[in-house]
Design a protein around this motif. Structure first.
Motif, PDB file in Angstrom:
ATOM      1  N   ARG A   9       6.139  -1.405   0.624  1.00 53.98           N
ATOM      2  CA  ARG A   9       6.538  -2.352  -0.416  1.00 53.98           C
ATOM      3  C   ARG A   9       5.365  -2.674  -1.340  1.00 53.98           C
ATOM      4  N   ALA A  10       4.166  -2.793  -0.799  1.00 54.90           N
ATOM      5  CA  ALA A  10       2.996  -3.070  -1.630  1.00 54.90           C
ATOM      6  C   ALA A  10       2.705  -1.898  -2.564  1.00 54.90           C
ATOM      7  N   PHE A  11       2.871  -0.678  -2.063  1.00 53.13           N
ATOM      8  CA  PHE A  11       2.635   0.486  -2.916  1.00 53.13           C
ATOM      9  C   PHE A  11       3.719   0.627  -3.979  1.00 53.13           C
ATOM     10  N   GLU A  12       4.947   0.321  -3.615  1.00 53.33           N
ATOM     11  CA  GLU A  12       6.028   0.400  -4.594  1.00 53.33           C
ATOM     12  C   GLU A  12       5.868  -0.658  -5.685  1.00 53.33           C
ATOM     13  N   ALA A  13       5.318  -1.802  -5.332  1.00 56.24           N
ATOM     14  CA  ALA A  13       5.154  -2.881  -6.307  1.00 56.24           C
ATOM     15  C   ALA A  13       4.098  -2.567  -7.355  1.00 56.24           C
ATOM     16  N   ALA A  14       3.083  -1.775  -6.991  1.00 57.85           N
ATOM     17  CA  ALA A  14       2.008  -1.428  -7.930  1.00 57.85           C
ATOM     18  C   ALA A  14       1.555  -0.001  -7.641  1.00 57.85           C
ATOM     19  N   PRO A  15       2.355   0.982  -8.011  1.00 58.06           N
ATOM     20  CA  PRO A  15       2.081   2.372  -7.619  1.00 58.06           C
ATOM     21  C   PRO A  15       0.803   2.956  -8.211  1.00 58.06           C
ATOM     22  N   LYS A  16       0.323   2.412  -9.320  1.00 54.34           N
ATOM     23  CA  LYS A  16      -0.887   2.958  -9.948  1.00 54.34           C
ATOM     24  C   LYS A  16      -2.161   2.266  -9.473  1.00 54.34           C
ATOM     25  N   ARG A  17      -2.005   1.264  -8.654  1.00 54.42           N
ATOM     26  CA  ARG A  17      -3.163   0.482  -8.192  1.00 54.42           C
ATOM     27  C   ARG A  17      -3.901   1.212  -7.068  1.00 54.42           C
ATOM     28  N   LEU A  18      -5.219   1.196  -7.136  1.00 56.84           N
ATOM     29  CA  LEU A  18      -6.081   1.683  -6.058  1.00 56.84           C
ATOM     30  C   LEU A  18      -6.792   0.452  -5.501  1.00 56.84           C
ATOM     31  N   HIS A  19      -6.331  -0.001  -4.352  1.00 60.07           N
ATOM     32  CA  HIS A  19      -6.740  -1.308  -3.845  1.00 60.07           C
ATOM     33  C   HIS A  19      -7.817  -1.160  -2.771  1.00 60.07           C
ATOM     34  N   PHE A  20      -9.056  -1.530  -3.123  1.00 58.08           N
ATOM     35  CA  PHE A  20     -10.161  -1.518  -2.171  1.00 58.08           C
ATOM     36  C   PHE A  20     -10.751  -2.918  -2.037  1.00 58.08           C
ATOM     37  N   ALA A  21      -9.853  -3.885  -1.822  1.00 60.36           N
ATOM     38  CA  ALA A  21     -10.270  -5.262  -1.566  1.00 60.36           C
ATOM     39  C   ALA A  21      -9.587  -5.773  -0.306  1.00 60.36           C
ATOM     40  N   ALA A  22      -9.508  -4.910   0.705  1.00 59.49           N
ATOM     41  CA  ALA A  22      -8.873  -5.300   1.961  1.00 59.49           C
ATOM     42  C   ALA A  22      -9.639  -6.408   2.661  1.00 59.49           C
TER      43      ALA A  22
END
Length: 388
Positions: A9-22
């Motif tokens: 769901r997180a990937f579908e919500a922002a498919p172009k985002r590369l999230h490295f703030a875990a």
């Protein structure tokens, strides 16, 4: 094996985002969505009477989960609040001597840093701060100050939020803690579910504060505190929930729960506890432990650190990696120090590459939803976007 499906769901919500703030705002797994909806459905079905199952089932499950994670003897020593600031204020209010004499560091997170400065301005606290730098002898300097000073409360981070440095001498610090003071408080927010933590030998002597916003993947509203028996039995600032259960106190006076419930506040949004329980069940179902997640993330951090050192991540080669990937307990993020850190973070964010910055330190956080290909892409993007 990829774990991305757990976060669909997180990937579908922002498919172009590369999230490295875990390490900051961790992406929420799908399990947290369904748990959150369960909280809504319960409120719709039961309205005010929802608190009966929340206190009978939801809270005990969350308490037992925290106790299992930290190897505590019982979940009864765990209390929850919307944020760690509330817990800190309640805890300090239990110190009867004023001004409160506090030993800490110059590297604590903002909720404590700001509140401590406000207490000093008001004359309600005297704060001694041990510099974190140079870190190679920090533990010795901090323990020396703790042993030689006369303090009511000693607070230190398990993992320092800005640099990722780890304080590994909790057991020695705990030896100084007594119900009459000083009380030892470990800020475990960057340690909880990031570093495999065993408090079993010191659980009867230290407070431990953490929460769900980061590595527990449960979002905001799920802060907790482990409170040892006999320490801070009558905090001044609490809510009416603190008078539930088995009470102690003078006849006709204010009653307090005998367990960690003595630190409860008042009415709160319980949905975060549903999410926390949902995430913990998901991890159990997947056979994932904190040690296992760290084992997944460590080679990813090594991969990115190697790319930066080799110049494959652009100007990150010029930055100082404050917490190299070595054996032993460590933060689940990489902290690069450079005068251009804030500029780099802004450039990356504009391209939907999410990191974060603290002063001149840019931090890259790693989690279950990352694969080696993501790390390689991150290095390529840094090389493309951050070059002058």
């Amino acid at each position: 094996m990829s774990h991305k499906a757990l976060f669909s769901r997180a990937f579908e919500a922002a498919p172009k985002r590369l999230h490295f703030a875990a390490h900051s705002h961790h992406l929420w797994p799908d399990a947290s969505y369904f748990a959150h909806m369960k909280a809504w459905d319960l409120a719709a079905a039961m309205a005010d009477t929802k608190w009966d199952p929340i206190f009978a089932d939801v809270i005990p499950e969350a308490q037992d989960s925290v106790a299992k994670e930290l190897r505590l003897p019982s979940g009864d020593s765990v209390v929850f609040a919307p944020n760690t600031h509330e817990l800190l204020v309640r805890l300090v209010s239990a110190v009867r001597r004023k001004p409160v004499r506090i030993l800490s560091t110059d590297g604590e997170f903002h909720s404590f840093r700001r509140q401590a400065e406000a207490w000093e301005e008001a004359g309600t606290a005297q704060v001694t701060r041990v510099p974190v730098r140079p870190f190679h002898d920090f533990a010795e300097r901090f323990l020396k100050a703790a042993r030689e000073g006369r303090f009511d409360l000693i607070l230190v981070s398990q993992v320092f939020f800005r640099t990722g440095w780890v304080f590994g001498r909790m057991a020695e610090l705990a030896q100084l803690s007594t119900p009459a003071g000083p009380w030892v408080v470990i800020d475990g927010y960057h340690g909880f579910m990031a570093v495999d933590t065993d408090l079993s030998a010191i659980a009867d002597r230290v407070f431990y504060i953490g929460g769900g916003y980061k590595y527990a993947m449960a979002g905001e509203g799920c802060a907790f505190m482990h409170a040892p028996e006999g320490f801070g039995e009558r905090p001044e600032i609490t809510g009416w929930y603190a008078e539930f259960g088995d009470l102690q106190g003078p006849p006709g006076g204010v009653g307090y729960a005998r367990d960690a419930g003595r630190f409860w506040g008042a009415t709160f949004d319980p949905s975060a506890l549903f999410r926390f329980n949902g995430v913990r069940r998901m991890l159990d179902d997947q056979g994932l432990t904190t040690a296992g997640i760290s084992a997944w993330c460590e080679p990813l951090m090594q991969r990115f650190a190697a790319a930066a050192e080799a110049g494959r991540a652009g100007p990150l080669k010029e930055a100082v990696l404050l917490n190299p990937v070595t054996r032993g307990p460590r933060a689940r993020f990489l902290a690069f120090q450079h005068p251009e850190a804030a500029k780099w973070q802004a450039i990356l964010e504009n391209a939907s590459v999410i990191t974060d910055v603290r002063d001149d330190v840019i931090r890259f956080g790693f989690g279950l939803y990352h694969d080696p290909e993501d790390v390689d892409l991150l290095a390529e993007v840094c090389a493309d976007l951050l070059a002058d």
